[in-house]
Structure formats: structure tokens, C-alpha cells
Enzyme design. Sequence first.
Site, mmCIF file in Angstrom:
data_model
loop_
_atom_site.group_PDB
_atom_site.id
_atom_site.type_symbol
_atom_site.label_atom_id
_atom_site.label_comp_id
_atom_site.label_asym_id
_atom_site.label_seq_id
_atom_site.Cartn_x
_atom_site.Cartn_y
_atom_site.Cartn_z
ATOM 1 N N VAL A 242 0.846 -1.189 0.000
ATOM 2 C CA VAL A 242 0.000 0.000 0.000
ATOM 3 C C VAL A 242 0.884 1.243 0.000
ATOM 4 O O VAL A 242 1.804 1.365 0.827
ATOM 5 C CB VAL A 242 -0.952 0.019 1.214
ATOM 6 C CG1 VAL A 242 -1.842 1.263 1.169
ATOM 7 C CG2 VAL A 242 -1.803 -1.240 1.243
ATOM 8 N N ASP B 72 -13.144 -10.190 7.231
ATOM 9 C CA ASP B 72 -11.799 -10.079 7.800
ATOM 10 C C ASP B 72 -11.705 -8.855 8.701
ATOM 11 O O ASP B 72 -10.757 -8.066 8.613
ATOM 12 C CB ASP B 72 -10.749 -10.009 6.686
ATOM 13 C CG ASP B 72 -9.336 -10.325 7.205
ATOM 14 O OD1 ASP B 72 -9.224 -10.945 8.281
ATOM 15 O OD2 ASP B 72 -8.366 -9.957 6.535
ATOM 16 N N LYS C 256 -3.431 0.332 -3.244
ATOM 17 C CA LYS C 256 -3.031 -1.045 -2.960
ATOM 18 C C LYS C 256 -2.582 -1.689 -4.261
ATOM 19 O O LYS C 256 -3.380 -1.849 -5.190
ATOM 20 C CB LYS C 256 -4.200 -1.809 -2.355
ATOM 21 C CG LYS C 256 -3.898 -3.257 -2.006
ATOM 22 C CD LYS C 256 -5.130 -3.895 -1.371
ATOM 23 C CE LYS C 256 -4.873 -5.315 -0.930
ATOM 24 N NZ LYS C 256 -6.077 -5.903 -0.276
#
Length: 752
Positions: free
Chosen positions: A28, A136, A42
Site C-alpha cells: 500500500v 476479515d 493497494k
Amino acid sequence: MSLRGGDPVEIGGYPLEARLGSGGMGTVFLARTSSGRPVAIKLIHQQFAGDDEFRIRFRQEVAAARRVSGAFTAAVVDAAPEAEQPWMATTYVEGHTLAQHIAAEGPLNGAELRRLAIGLAEALRDIHRVGVVHRDLKPSNVVLSPEGPRVIDFGISRAVDQQTLTMTGRVIGTPPFMSPEQLQAPRGVGPRSDVFSLGTLLVYAATGHGPFDADSPYMTAYQVVHEEPSLGAVPVALRVVVESCLDKEPEGRPSADELLVLLRDLPADLGGIAANGVVTGRTRDMNTQHHVAAEDTPAPGTAPAATPAPATAPAATPAGPGNTVGRRLHRRWRPVLAAAVAVAAIGGGAAALKAGDRGGNGGDKGDSVAAPGAALPDGFEPWRRTVHGGREDIPDELRCLAHGDALFCGGGSVVATRISALDGAPVWTVKSPGVPVQGMHLVGATDDTVLGYRIAAQDAPQDPPSEVVALDANSGRELWSVPSGAQSQAVTGRSQDALVVGSAVVTVDAFNSRFEARDAHSGEVAWTTPFPTGERCAPVPLGTRLLAMCATDGELDASEVHHPTLHTVDRASGTLGRPIAVDGPAVPMGAADGGLVLLQRHMEGTAPAGYDGVARVDPASRKVTYSRLARTFEGTPGMVDGTVYVSGQTGLVTALDPATGRKKWSRQTAVEGASGPVAGAGALYFSSATGRVVALSPDDGKALWTTDPQADGLTGEQGASPRVTVAGRAVIVAAAENTLFAFDVQKPPTSG
């Protein structure tokens, strides 16, 4: 950190400035847009670029991130999933991750922990509403920005209606923050898996460790699936909510919407844990806790519930038939809640507000906010009422205005209603059968006429989709109606398709081609004025004057109104003045020094990302002046008495000078997602959909008092119009589910 040798100097035309970090899937970078706005890019590692399975996952990540655009996530600015080395650019969120903060500063507590919990629940609500599961949620994917927490990295997210990728049988995620179903049956993961992860994350934030900590990921995974969480160090008030999130079965957990209701009902400071494990600090919503504890007899061995609060205290919203999580919490956790209430009752002053305390943001008995001339209407008593509309399946909100002792309200599935401002007694209600556009409320009122919107039911295609309806103010009898266009939100950023100007009402015709002015009571047409060729317009008020704001068909069709124009409108003939060009997108806020003030929207791609400038238009001289704001302010804007205010989603209110763009003051409040302001009785009032109200001093933003929530509402809506109506010293507040309540500003409702 600085760029390294071998790092690219630009990606997709964005010059790189620094390396922000690197993980297993990509690196990133910090970059800049052409306007100088920082973005995070990213860049996927080269070794994955040729992996077809990985490219599918990355395309899903980009699609998921694009679908999510809430206040607590990072919006996608640009992406190239098909590039030789795929990349995605999002808004740069400044701040440490939750993992970095805990490592450096230790666990969060008090109001800081509560704000984190509510902000993350808001983020999940936004994510789940567009059909995405994050999958996540962990400390390194939460950034603690100055405006509140932001959820980032949708790398393994998916749309609910998509098949989960097999990924050759690998379990993907971070075991300490994964749900049991993620570890056992990844294909069956749904939104409540994220709720489980949020529960583990809140335990980590409060204690510095997760509820399932072991020496190896395998043992951690076993504990997640089979063992009870370790919650002894979590504050009691938060523990009750966290336990519900950590239910092993998804159906036993609250949804993100339900979780928001539970979290907003927590104490303002969450208390703490004493050496003996007893909660410390003030318990915020004693009424809710009394209700929960007293609903059933406590289990043997638990302390009895405290005596309920006096009838004059605000009533807690009981768990109704639709509030399944409320029933579940009452059933499963009542021993813990009863004990917490008993401890609070024994604590006396630590648990209850002292006489004269005006709520979580301070203010003692001497902090009267009533202006010297403000008085209560004769016969006024505090009251609360629910107005039933034509649809019971939509989360309605009303907006009201006061005429003498009459209160006229409308919105949602209510065309308009008249109730007594003195005691809330109903006089008449006219219902609407359809589902409205967000933000469409009451049009306005004259001395003898009330005007509102009627939305057609879906099973009545022969009816106009939207109508402006005129009602007799005394009886509620329908006087006339006319089909209405609905273009204002796209043109101005406000859902205001009709305006009352003097004794007339100005509407847009059903074809979005012209303005029509009528006598508000008789409906007699005074004039019609076509829009400029190739443009569509919306009415804009400027005190007693009328303006038109217009945009081209092309920009409206592309949802990118960057070059709007303003026209004066002659109230007698409807004649439009010459166009005044304005740099957009811009949202009209109100009048100051005879001119119109607009806030300029900052856009990230096609998504609005706050406000970064002020434009002032003098219709007489046709002069437009601009001022830059010190930074981009996100939230809900409003304007009163020549000052612009922006209410952030986490409760931060900022006052701005429209002449210079400079900040006058900024104040953190306990009212998340508030709209406002409304001025009256010596104060500014901001209120959220929960009915929670904060009164601020206009001079410096000092919090004078804050009320408790009054309804189970969500606080995620941005751009909402003010919910408060002032009648002398009386304040009438509109909240979710068509809830209205009124009180004396010298005696605001607080915990008992």
C-alpha cells in the site's frame, strides 16, 4: 515510510509519495490525486497477477469496496483490476490502526471505547446494507481517524448473493477474529459472521487481548468453535452486548442494525472494572435497565432490580414483537443486567444523575439555556406520541413546524398530521400509501393550508408516483393535489421538490420541465415557467425570495453536477433571471447578508466525501465568491443565524464562518449522526434519529445538556434536515418510527 528502491514512482497516473505498508497480498502506497487529495493505493504483488483465481478475488474486492460508501469506510477512488499488476486507490484515512494504538497506548475505555463500538457497528450496517460481507474484520483493518473509526481492506469480502470461492480448500481469515462458521463452513458465511468478529474486536479494544487467545492458531481456532469466550476484564455494560455477538450460532447474534440499538443504549462512559470485578462509573440509561431487570424475576442468587424511575423520567423503549434481539437479551442476560442495576442503585450518586445534571455532556443546575424572553406556551406539558402512517413497514421520520398552538408534521407515510403542541393530542392525520424518497417530508404551511407529499403505492401504477397535496389546516380535508417531479436531490443535494413562498406553493411538474405556482389554499395557478432548454431545475428558498438551481440533462444523467446555475425567480410572474454560474457540486444552505450560501462538495470519483469549500452568491450583483475550508468536513450540514454547521457521524459539531470558511469552534458531543441546527431559547439544538438531543451554546459550542435516546433509530443517514422544532421554551423533537416528543428546555429529559 519512504519509497524503497524498486518501488514504482507512479501507479495509474498517481505519483507515489511513500510506502504505507506491505502484506502477503500487496503493498500500500500513499499517493496524490491531481487536486492534491491523498489516496491509498493497494498494488497487488506481481506473483499473484497471473493467478486467475486471485484476480477473481481482487475483482470482488474492488466491487465490494465500490458498493460500500458509508461514513465509516474508505471510498474507492479508482481501480484497475485488469491491469498487468492490479491496483486499487481508496481515500487515504489518516491515523493509526487499532492494533497499532493498542500496542502503543494500551486498551481503550470510557467514551472512547463506546464511540469505537458504535462507529464499527455503523460501518457494518453500511457494508451489510449493500449486500457485502467483510469477512476479515480485525484490529489491523480498523483505522482510528480523527473523524472516527474506518473499516478498510475488503480483500476477502464477498457479495451475499455470490458463491464463495473455493480457494483450493484453504481457510482465509485471521483465527482470533474469525467466526465459528468461517472455520467450519466458509461457504455459509453471512453478515452475522462479521458481527461475531466485531464482538472479538471490541474485547480486544477493551482489554488488549481477544476473547479466544491461545499459543497457536490451531488452539485459537478450537476455542473459537468449542469454548466460551474470556470476558472477565470487559466492562459489565459492554460485556452483555459482546456476549450476544459471540453466540456460536449466527441466528443467536444481533444484526448490525440491532447491534446499533444495543450499543447506543450503553452508558456514556461505559464505566470500568474495579479490582473486585464490579462495574464503576455512572450507568447511563437507568430506565432501560430497570425495564430489562424487572421484566422477569431474577434468577436465584442474583440481586433484585432497583426500584423503577419516577414516571416523569423518559420511558425506555420496550422490546416489542419485532425486537427479537431485545427479547433474546432480556432472556439470556437478565441476571447480569439485574446485578448491574443493583450495583448502580447501591452506588447512589455514581449511578444516577444528581438533581440539576443535564446529561452526559455536563452543565449544572445553573446552566439555564432559556433566553430571557422565552416562555412556555400556556397549558404546555411534556408529551410523547407516535403518529401512525399509511405504511407500517418503513422506518418513518417526520418533520414539523409550529403555528401557534398547532403542530403540523409530515414525512414518510404521512402526508401531514395536525397535533396539539401543548399536549400532543391528535387532531387529524392524512396518510400516504407508498415508500418515499429519503428526506421527503412536509412541504410547508400557510395560515389556513398545510402541504405535504403523497407517494403512490407500488400496486397502484395508475396513480402519480409523487403528488403535492394541499389540506385544510383546521379539518385535514384535501383541497387539491398535483403530480410532482422529483429532481431536487440530484440538482441541489436536498429533497425539496416544492416550496411554500408567502401564500403560494411552487412545484415542479411531473415531467421535470417547468415550475408551477399556485395559491396554496385554492390551487389556482398563478404562473408557469419552463426550465431553460436542456436543463432541469429545483426551487431554492432565499428568505422571502425564490431562486432556481439548474443543471444540464447531461450532468444529471451522469450523476455529476459540476456546473450548476442559479436564477432569480420573479414571484409575481415566474420569470427567470440570467444564469449565475457556480462551481459545483454545491448544496444550498441558507441566506447570509442578503445572499445565498452554498457548501461545495468534495468528490472521490463519483462519491461525495464531505465539504471542502463555501460559495456565496449575491443575486443582485450576480457576484460569486469562494472560500476554501481548512480541511474536508464530513457529516450533515446545516445553517442558522449566518453560521454554517457540520455534524459529524461520531458527534463532532463544527461551526464555520461562511464569509471566510474559517472554523469558529468545534465541539465533540455524545449525539452521533445528528442533524441540525435549530436555534431557539438561547441555544442550538442538534438531534439524531434516536431522539437524542444536545443543546450547545451558539457562542463557543459549550454543551449545555444532552438527553438520552427516546427511540430505536439508526444514526447513519447523512444530509438529514433538522429534527427539532422550537415553540418558545418548548422543544418538539422528531425521531425514528414517527415518534414525536416535547419538553421544556429548562427540564430536558434525562436519566432518573
